[in-house]
Write an enzyme that holds these catalytic residues in place. Structure first.
Site, PDB file in Angstrom:
ATOM      1  N   ASP A  81      98.879  21.837 -62.485  1.00 21.69           N
ATOM      2  CA  ASP A  81      98.128  20.584 -62.497  1.00 21.69           C
ATOM      3  C   ASP A  81      97.988  20.127 -63.945  1.00 21.69           C
ATOM      4  OD1 ASP A  81      96.352  18.538 -61.266  1.00 21.69           O
ATOM      5  OD2 ASP A  81      94.855  19.525 -62.491  1.00 21.69           O
ATOM      6  N   THR A  86      98.334  13.411 -62.628  1.00 25.67           N
ATOM      7  CA  THR A  86      97.890  13.742 -63.989  1.00 25.67           C
ATOM      8  C   THR A  86      99.070  14.107 -64.884  1.00 25.67           C
ATOM      9  OG1 THR A  86      97.463  15.992 -63.184  1.00 25.67           O
ATOM     10  CG2 THR A  86      95.602  14.488 -63.272  1.00 25.67           C
ATOM     11  N   THR A  87     100.069  14.783 -64.319  1.00 25.23           N
ATOM     12  CA  THR A  87     101.265  15.091 -65.111  1.00 25.23           C
ATOM     13  C   THR A  87     102.069  13.823 -65.370  1.00 25.23           C
ATOM     14  OG1 THR A  87     101.370  17.283 -64.093  1.00 25.23           O
ATOM     15  CG2 THR A  87     103.351  16.504 -65.201  1.00 25.23           C
ATOM     16  N   ASP A 100      93.159  17.735 -55.212  1.00 24.63           N
ATOM     17  CA  ASP A 100      94.070  16.595 -55.400  1.00 24.63           C
ATOM     18  C   ASP A 100      94.384  15.926 -54.068  1.00 24.63           C
ATOM     19  OD1 ASP A 100      94.028  17.301 -58.001  1.00 24.63           O
ATOM     20  OD2 ASP A 100      96.157  17.729 -58.216  1.00 24.63           O
TER      21      ASP A 100
END
Length: 549
Positions: free
Chosen positions: A61, A94-95, A393
């Site tokens: 994550d 998020t990445t 998530d």
């Protein structure tokens, strides 16, 4: 005469400015983006991070990794902040947002090297971002949700897409169903995340995880009489307390002067009577289950056991509030009003069960349950923690999809379509802006390219196929991870909420523009003597007027 030099800052202050500083900041951000780049997609790798205390964390994550890296470079911390904001706002991507920002800066570095003013790049990037966001809104698909079954199917597909890049990808359909069940059990208007409890029990496999449609919490510390209490009830009333039900000797709180043994005995009897009055009030209320945030002592535990009542003390405030939300009733600080209407909660089924090496109290069949509890199982502690992050998530994505039902195809499909759209627009623009918009269009291809590289595919070959398909009008074609080819990801149900991409592009563009607008960094020198950094204390006047100097 030669004028004396003007000294603005104290000796030892570091200052960097101009092109050199700008390039340095961009390089730092590229290093941050490279650190999470390989975690992108279903075939992304995991990172093992060990902190100063020796605790190890395994995760892919982006936000979790960046938080644990403890980055100190001021410009690079901007990427950490946008990853955190993406995690808080949307939950997934998020990445992607970090990789986007790193690629935008990488493409702008060659223009900075050539001496182009950063504000020209910033203006073009902001225009390109608006064009991309408008294009997402234009082509996003609102999935038919005429029936609850169709709505549920949509939510499960979005959750499965999110989980496909996580450590639990092999069980993505199992956990996608669990995430949808969890969100659907909440209040539809507010969808509060704190009403989803997550408990972790070591042992077993992933498939042993389960969702409790109500409240579940670990058995609290208990005294000897606890084993004599019933462990199962049907249609039991629940008293929720914030009261200490144990003998509290007042000698610790007050000073008493006694003249004879009789007076002392009366004080002791009064202390016991205070406790027994509270216990009698609990019994008189008709409640069979007593939960308290404060301790319940050995005397009270045995007293309740003798009357076939169940009690649990030291219940956490979060669990107590979720129990109240599910079963109704009020949290009481006194026992005098337990018999008033609506004072007690009601639970259809209460049971204490063994899960792994732990015992859990389960409240199910509650009349107005707007809460649930996920009990996660797994072999290693790090694995269970990563499962929790993955489910978080998925739950966030399901919440966002419920509120905003527009979806786009994942697997790099939407990025390739936006890249084509920006390239077409750039041809209609004159001057340097054309180069900057084209550079941003090229940056968007980083997602499908990285998906291919992480899966071990020939990225150049796949991207050429995608460019051809999108030029022919194949809007939703993206990378097919399973067959090392391209595929219509909308038809393959690789769906993502449009809000994820909109938020990621906007945040990455803003971070890029912020870093490009900084041309000087000033770092104050640390004092050699720590005492020098303390505020100066001037002598006071001691009540005789102002101090004299």
């Amino acid at each position: 005469m030669q004028s004396a030099p003007i000294i603005l800052m104290k000796d030892g202050t570091e200052s960097m400015q101009g092109k050199q500083q700008l390039i340095s900041n961009i390089n730092a951000c590229e290093v941050v983006a490279d650190s999470v780049r390989t975690t992108l997609g279903p075939r992304g790798m995991d990172k093992l991070i060990v902190d100063t205390r020796g605790k190890s964390t395994i995760s892919n994550d982006g936000a979790t990794i960046l938080k644990l890296l403890q980055i100190v470079h001021p410009a690079a911390r901007t990427l950490v902040d946008i990853a955190k904001s993406q995690d808080a706002e949307v939950g997934d991507g998020t990445t992607s947002v970090t990789v986007f920002a790193g690629e935008f800066l990488k493409q702008s570095k060659e223009f900075i090297d050539e001496g182009i003013h950063p504000h020209l790049i910033i203006k073009a990037y902001r225009k390109a971002t608006k064009l991309a966001v408008d294009r997402i809104k234009e082509i996003s698909v609102t999935v038919s949700q005429k029936t609850p079954a169709e709505l549920r199917e949509t939510l499960e597909k979005c959750a499965a897409t999110t989980l496909s890049s996580k450590l639990v990808a092999t069980q993505k359909h199992f956990f996608a169903k669990m995430a949808v069940d969890a969100v659907m059990s909440l209040d539809v208007k507010t969808l509060p995340l704190n009403m989803i409890g997550i408990k972790k029990v070591a042992g077993g496999g992933m498939a042993d995880s389960k969702l409790v449609p109500g409240v579940a919490f670990k058995k609290t510390f208990s005294y000897a009489g606890f084993e004599m209490q019933p462990k199962k009830y049907k249609n039991a009333q629940i008293a929720l307390l914030n009261i200490e039900l144990e003998l509290k000797a007042e000698r610790t709180n007050a000073e008493m002067r006694l003249e004879n043994v009789k007076d002392y005995q009366e004080v002791v009897d009064a202390e016991w009577n205070i406790l027994y009055d509270k216990l009698a009030a609990c019994e008189a209320s008709g409640a069979k289950i007593i939960l308290s945030r404060l301790p319940i002592g050995d005397v009270a535990t045995q007293w309740f056991a003798d009357r076939d009542m169940f009690c649990a003390g030291r219940v956490t405030e979060e669990d107590l509030k979720r129990t109240q939300k599910a079963c109704g009733g009020l949290i009481h600080s006194v026992t005098s009003n337990l018999t008033s209407p609506g004072a007690l909660g009601l639970c259809e089924n209460f049971e204490e069960v063994q899960i792994g090496n732990e015992r859990y109290n389960l409240f199910t069949g509650c009349p107005n349950a707007k809460t649930c509890t996920l009990i996660l199982r797994g072999g290693a502690e790090q694995f269970i923690e990563e499962t929790e992050r993955s489910l978080h998530d998925a739950i966030m994505i399901v919440r966002r999809t419920l509120k905003n039902d527009a979806v786009v195809a994942g697997g790099g499909a939407i990025e390739m379509e936006l890249s084509k759209h920006l390239r077409n627009h750039a041809r209609s623009v004159q001057g340097k802006e054309q180069m900057f918009i084209t550079a941003m269009a090229k940056s968007l291809e980083v997602i499908p390219r990285q998906l291919c590289e992480n899966a071990g595919f020939d990225a150049t070959n796949i991207l050429n196929k995608l460019r051809q398909k999108h030029a022919e009008g194949g809007m939703w074609y993206g990378v097919d991870i399973n067959n090392e080819d391209i595929a219509d990801n909308m038809a393959a149900f690789v769906w993502e909420p449009a809000l994820v991409k909109i938020n990621a592009l906007s945040a990455a563009s803003e971070a890029c523009c912020l870093i490009l607008s900084v041309d000087e960094s000033i770092k104050n020198a640390k004092s050699q003597n720590p005492q020098d950094n303390r505020p100066v204390k001037r002598p006071g006047g001691r009540g005789r007027g102002p101090p004299m100097f």
